[in-house]
Scaffold this active site. Structure first.
Site, mmCIF file in Angstrom:
data_model
loop_
_atom_site.group_PDB
_atom_site.id
_atom_site.type_symbol
_atom_site.label_atom_id
_atom_site.label_comp_id
_atom_site.label_asym_id
_atom_site.label_seq_id
_atom_site.Cartn_x
_atom_site.Cartn_y
_atom_site.Cartn_z
ATOM 1 N N ASN A 1 39.683 -22.730 39.427
ATOM 2 C CA ASN A 1 40.249 -21.751 40.266
ATOM 3 C C ASN A 1 39.743 -20.393 39.765
ATOM 4 O O ASN A 1 39.513 -20.165 38.651
ATOM 5 C CB ASN A 1 41.873 -21.860 39.992
ATOM 6 C CG ASN A 1 42.270 -20.608 39.056
ATOM 7 O OD1 ASN A 1 42.226 -19.695 39.291
ATOM 8 N ND2 ASN A 1 42.781 -21.375 37.852
ATOM 9 N N ASN B 1 48.870 -11.452 29.718
ATOM 10 C CA ASN B 1 48.076 -12.225 30.474
ATOM 11 C C ASN B 1 46.712 -11.416 30.071
ATOM 12 O O ASN B 1 46.346 -10.803 31.124
ATOM 13 C CB ASN B 1 48.272 -13.014 31.511
ATOM 14 C CG ASN B 1 47.174 -13.794 31.944
ATOM 15 O OD1 ASN B 1 45.981 -14.092 30.999
ATOM 16 N ND2 ASN B 1 47.419 -14.491 33.002
ATOM 17 N N ASN C 1 54.812 -14.176 33.607
ATOM 18 C CA ASN C 1 53.439 -13.728 33.183
ATOM 19 C C ASN C 1 52.920 -12.383 33.716
ATOM 20 O O ASN C 1 52.900 -12.255 34.860
ATOM 21 C CB ASN C 1 52.421 -14.809 33.768
ATOM 22 C CG ASN C 1 51.039 -14.862 33.107
ATOM 23 O OD1 ASN C 1 50.207 -13.943 33.519
ATOM 24 N ND2 ASN C 1 50.698 -15.751 32.227
ATOM 25 N N ASN D 1 39.323 -14.619 35.736
ATOM 26 C CA ASN D 1 39.187 -14.274 37.296
ATOM 27 C C ASN D 1 39.182 -13.050 37.653
ATOM 28 O O ASN D 1 39.210 -12.597 38.739
ATOM 29 C CB ASN D 1 39.977 -15.247 38.122
ATOM 30 C CG ASN D 1 39.669 -16.740 37.819
ATOM 31 O OD1 ASN D 1 38.632 -17.112 37.685
ATOM 32 N ND2 ASN D 1 40.604 -17.573 37.827
ATOM 33 N N THR D 2 39.734 -12.131 36.641
ATOM 34 C CA THR D 2 39.626 -10.673 37.085
ATOM 35 C C THR D 2 38.551 -9.908 36.090
ATOM 36 O O THR D 2 38.413 -9.988 34.932
ATOM 37 C CB THR D 2 41.012 -9.968 36.578
ATOM 38 O OG1 THR D 2 41.934 -10.637 37.697
ATOM 39 C CG2 THR D 2 40.936 -8.417 36.836
ATOM 40 N N LYS E 1 48.982 -14.527 25.561
ATOM 41 C CA LYS E 1 48.210 -15.588 26.110
ATOM 42 C C LYS E 1 46.637 -15.460 25.931
ATOM 43 O O LYS E 1 46.219 -14.323 26.418
ATOM 44 C CB LYS E 1 48.474 -16.021 27.563
ATOM 45 C CG LYS E 1 47.657 -17.377 27.959
ATOM 46 C CD LYS E 1 48.550 -17.503 29.387
ATOM 47 C CE LYS E 1 47.971 -19.297 29.582
ATOM 48 N NZ LYS E 1 48.447 -19.591 31.262
ATOM 49 N N PHE F 1 44.763 -13.281 40.510
ATOM 50 C CA PHE F 1 45.865 -12.744 40.445
ATOM 51 C C PHE F 1 46.529 -12.497 41.756
ATOM 52 O O PHE F 1 47.068 -11.229 42.086
ATOM 53 C CB PHE F 1 45.885 -11.503 39.653
ATOM 54 C CG PHE F 1 45.896 -11.555 38.029
ATOM 55 C CD1 PHE F 1 46.036 -12.905 37.420
ATOM 56 C CD2 PHE F 1 45.478 -10.485 37.078
ATOM 57 C CE1 PHE F 1 46.087 -13.264 36.173
ATOM 58 C CE2 PHE F 1 45.889 -10.726 35.768
ATOM 59 C CZ PHE F 1 45.857 -11.930 35.294
ATOM 60 N N ASN G 1 44.381 -20.243 27.912
ATOM 61 C CA ASN G 1 43.981 -19.959 29.256
ATOM 62 C C ASN G 1 43.077 -20.823 29.791
ATOM 63 O O ASN G 1 42.654 -21.820 28.832
ATOM 64 C CB ASN G 1 43.956 -18.617 29.886
ATOM 65 C CG ASN G 1 44.219 -18.283 31.022
ATOM 66 O OD1 ASN G 1 44.107 -18.857 32.043
ATOM 67 N ND2 ASN G 1 44.854 -16.936 31.223
ATOM 68 N N SER H 1 42.881 -14.411 31.535
ATOM 69 C CA SER H 1 42.219 -14.901 32.857
ATOM 70 C C SER H 1 40.964 -14.650 32.826
ATOM 71 O O SER H 1 40.373 -13.267 32.830
ATOM 72 C CB SER H 1 43.039 -14.316 34.122
ATOM 73 O OG SER H 1 42.658 -15.095 35.165
#
Length: 348
Positions: free
Chosen positions: A110, A167, A136, A172-173, A208, A114, A237, A170
């Site tokens: 994915n 968090n 989260n 993806n940011t 996390k 966010f 993660n 991640s």
């Protein structure tokens, strides 16, 4: 797996993954999910950073990003739920398509970024939660103060949750993982802990972390965690690694979750435990009772599920909780706590 899941999962897997996920949440809200409540026995009841869990099997963040299915999820077998990530302002996330099913690998990739309804809308839904529900915490992509966003969300939502997760892992940011460095992480956690003290009742705070950390980085994060006042860690993660994948979608950008992550995330968990005795939630590739038990024996006080439910349904939580009770009994453990970390050395 229930009869309904045997019938519906193949159909859902024939659809676009993000659309299928939305339909799955809709099905839960319309009463098509399990309704037995958390599976529990005296062996499974456990304490996680002051939280009294009916069992150690939790739902990972991302499944119910916007807290729209709290009531039906609370009637499932999970011992605790985590929703979000929530950011101060709503944001659409990254362009679609951004979720890819890797069936040959029992995995998913994915790059949501966010996407969520924002803390105000999510907080209103959290007011109607049941059981143990955590949030989260995330940061807006265009924020001028990403570290401050985490504290802002906690201040706004903290009175309607039982725990919160910072968090910073991640993938993806852009540059979010940079906040895992010592100086940035110390500052961020200080702000979060100060915000926590403003709540009517401060909640346990978890951090996390990513699975793509080297030995020195894991030790450094553990050192920061040990002195920050947080209550525990979540390992891990999603990963940026693509080792050994077979699916045609293996080259997609984003975070990889599911079975290929299990060994990597469990090794990070066991290595993290060498440096801290804070409780750790193990997440990453848990798709069976045996894998949940391996995480616990490697050092996890509880585990979380997400991607495996794409392939096995939400009743997997009930299957794993029941199976854990049998394994604990067979190995002579009177509680989950007795099994935590008994095999941590095997993963070094």
């Amino acid at each position: 797996m229930t009869l309904l899941e045997r019938m519906s999962l193949p159909l859902l897997r024939s659809l676009d993954p993000e659309r299928a996920h939305a339909l799955g949440l809709l099905a839960l809200r319309t009463g098509l999910g399990p309704s037995l409540g958390p599976f529990t026995t005296p062996r499974l009841r456990t304490n996680l950073a002051g939280l009294a869990l009916e069992n150690p099997v939790g739902l990972a963040a991302g499944f119910d990003k916007n807290a729209t299915a709290l009531k039906p999820l609370s009637r499932s077998a999970f011992g605790f739920l985590e929703v979000g990530a929530a950011t101060p302002r709503s944001q659409p996330g990254n362009p679609k398509p951004r979720l890819f099913r890797l069936s040959e690998d029992a995995a998913a990739i994915n790059r949501f970024g966010f996407n969520n309804d924002g803390m105000h809308a999510i907080n209103e839904r959290l007011k109607h939660r049941r059981g143990i529900v955590g949030l989260n915490l995330g940061a807006n992509k265009d924020s001028d103060d990403r570290a401050g966003d985490f504290a802002k969300v906690l201040k706004h939502c903290g009175d309607n949750i039982e725990f919160a997760t910072v968090n910073v892992s991640s993938p993806n940011t852009e540059k979010l993982r940079d906040l895992q460095g010592r100086a940035a992480l110390e500052s961020l956690l200080q702000g979060v802990m100060e915000a926590n003290e403003t709540l009517d009742a401060p909640v346990p705070i978890f951090l996390k972390i990513a699975p793509d950390l080297n030995t020195d980085e894991i030790a450094e994060i553990a050192d920061v965690a040990n002195t920050s006042g947080i209550s525990g860690l979540i390992a891990t993660n999603t990963t940026l690694s693509r080792d050994g994948l077979k699916s045609a979608h293996a080259g997609e950008k984003g975070g990889l979750s599911g079975q290929p992550l299990f060994e990597k995330s469990t090794r990070v968990l066991a290595e993290l435990r060498q440096h801290t005795r804070l409780p750790i939630i193990g997440v990453g590739g848990v798709g069976s009772t045996e894998q949940a038990y391996l995480k616990i024996r490697a050092g996890a006080s509880a585990v979380q599920l997400y991607t495996a439910m794409v392939y096995h349904g939400i009743s997997l939580a009930n299957d794993i909780a029941g199976g854990l009770d049998e394994l604990l009994l067979n190995d002579g453990f009177a509680s989950v706590e007795e099994a935590v970390g008994v095999d941590e050395g095997l993963w070094r």
